[in-house]
Design an enzyme around this catalytic site. Sequence first.
Site, PDB file in Angstrom:
ATOM      1  N   GLN A 104       0.854  -1.202   0.000  1.00  0.00           N
ATOM      2  CA  GLN A 104       0.000   0.000   0.000  1.00  0.00           C
ATOM      3  C   GLN A 104       0.888   1.251   0.000  1.00  0.00           C
ATOM      4  OE1 GLN A 104      -2.522   1.464   3.299  1.00  0.00           O
ATOM      5  NE2 GLN A 104      -4.238   1.343   1.882  1.00  0.00           N
ATOM      6  N   TYR A 173      -5.953  10.977   3.967  1.00  0.00           N
ATOM      7  CA  TYR A 173      -4.551  11.287   3.679  1.00  0.00           C
ATOM      8  C   TYR A 173      -4.430  12.086   2.372  1.00  0.00           C
ATOM      9  CZ  TYR A 173      -3.984   8.270   7.648  1.00  0.00           C
ATOM     10  OH  TYR A 173      -4.085   7.751   8.918  1.00  0.00           O
ATOM     11  N   ARG A 221      -7.739   2.534  -3.218  1.00  0.00           N
ATOM     12  CA  ARG A 221      -8.606   2.546  -2.038  1.00  0.00           C
ATOM     13  C   ARG A 221      -9.142   3.956  -1.791  1.00  0.00           C
ATOM     14  NH1 ARG A 221      -8.226   0.615   4.291  1.00  0.00           N
ATOM     15  NH2 ARG A 221      -9.747  -1.009   3.928  1.00  0.00           N
ATOM     16  N   GLY A 313      -9.613  -6.961   8.505  1.00  0.00           N
ATOM     17  CA  GLY A 313      -8.497  -6.333   9.199  1.00  0.00           C
ATOM     18  C   GLY A 313      -8.365  -6.887  10.603  1.00  0.00           C
ATOM     19  N   ARG A 314      -9.108  -6.262  11.529  1.00  0.00           N
ATOM     20  CA  ARG A 314      -8.980  -6.642  12.944  1.00  0.00           C
ATOM     21  C   ARG A 314      -9.208  -8.135  13.164  1.00  0.00           C
ATOM     22  NH1 ARG A 314     -13.052  -2.021  14.766  1.00  0.00           N
ATOM     23  NH2 ARG A 314     -13.880  -2.737  12.763  1.00  0.00           N
TER      24      ARG A 314
END
Length: 366
Positions: A104, A173, A221, A313-314
Amino acid sequence: MKEKYAPLFKNFTFKSGVELHNRVVMAPMTNCSANGDGTVSDAELAYYARRSSGVGMVITACTYVTPNGKGFPGEFGGDRDEMIPSLSRLAKAIKGEGAKAILQIFHGGRMVPASLVDGDVVSASTVPAAGNPIPRELSAAEVDAIVKAFGETTRRAVESGFDGVEIHGANGYLIQQFFSPQTNRRTDKWGERLAFPLAVVDEVKKVVSEHAKTPFVVGYRFSPEEPETPGITMADTLELIDALKEKNLDYLHVSQGEFWSVPRRGVDDSRTRLEIIRERAGDSVPVIGVGSIYTADDALQALSTGVPLIAIGRGLIIEPDWLQKIENGQEDQIVTKIDKNNQDQLVIPNPLWNMIVNTPGWFPGV
Ligand SMILES: Cc1cc2nc3c(=O)[nH]c(=O)nc-3n(C[C@H](O)[C@H](O)[C@H](O)COP(=O)(O)O)c2cc1C
């Protein structure tokens, strides 16, 4: 394996030709555990290897493309050729366990901690992030240089043996800062909000066509909405999708904390954001959905909406053997809450572990 879970284990082939052996992807997750010199640490390698034997594809933590894009302490670097051996080790750790490895690539823009960038916090315009100093507006020449830097990090990913890159246009971002009316107040050509995201995509695709000798994935993304007004709405996101559809990308990845979330504004549609996005993407580009998928049935239900791939993810931090348990008919033994006594067995580096156990409500079980 129970027959009903078979859809999770179907192969998937991207437009570029890269093939996955199932439909589950590890979501990109920053772990803040790199060495002081920006190289990937042994603890990170072990953490990734532990999670790469079940899923079809692992998207790494974000890596900065220029020094002033570094968003986190302990973020590993992709900004210079000296990092190629480090990146190669990471690609090898993931691929050695059977998953495809996607790097990424990222610039933090106004969100970077000033202490990580000698105070030089930059963005599209001078709109600060909460708690951060007013960023310096990038000159047009500096914007051009950052576009090139995304290409250079992509070349390093190719040379390091990655199977692809994911352009991090999400989570507030720099790329999102250029797309958002909240943070892009420019009057030059970069004030056209799609200009920077699309320039990055074009540069990355160009570098891939010049350097990759084997199939190489390029994904993008994005976050579908911002809460502020002005801010990105679903209507903006549909425009972004229309533009990205023309770019021959391998996938779009919709960054959300909850797979089933619905639009705030911008469309008159009560379906989930993902259903709306998938419909708009149509046959042009596959969509990856993510957000609070913990059990085998959560995953099955998510796939049944028609998204071809789901990311976790988690859930994969909490349960590294997530897919293997389904494959072995033990889906009822998937752990869905972090076991606070099990750091070593879970192979979680100390900085990530400390963030998890010290942030109430972030992970189930904390
Ligand atoms: C520890 C942690 C670090 C993250 N770092 C990143 C990151 O580097 N890049 C990114 O795009 N998303 C990042 N995310 C967001 C995840 O990719 C994902 O979208 C989010 O956690 C929701 O999925 P989940 O419910 O399966 O965890 C991070 C999430 C977590 C929990």
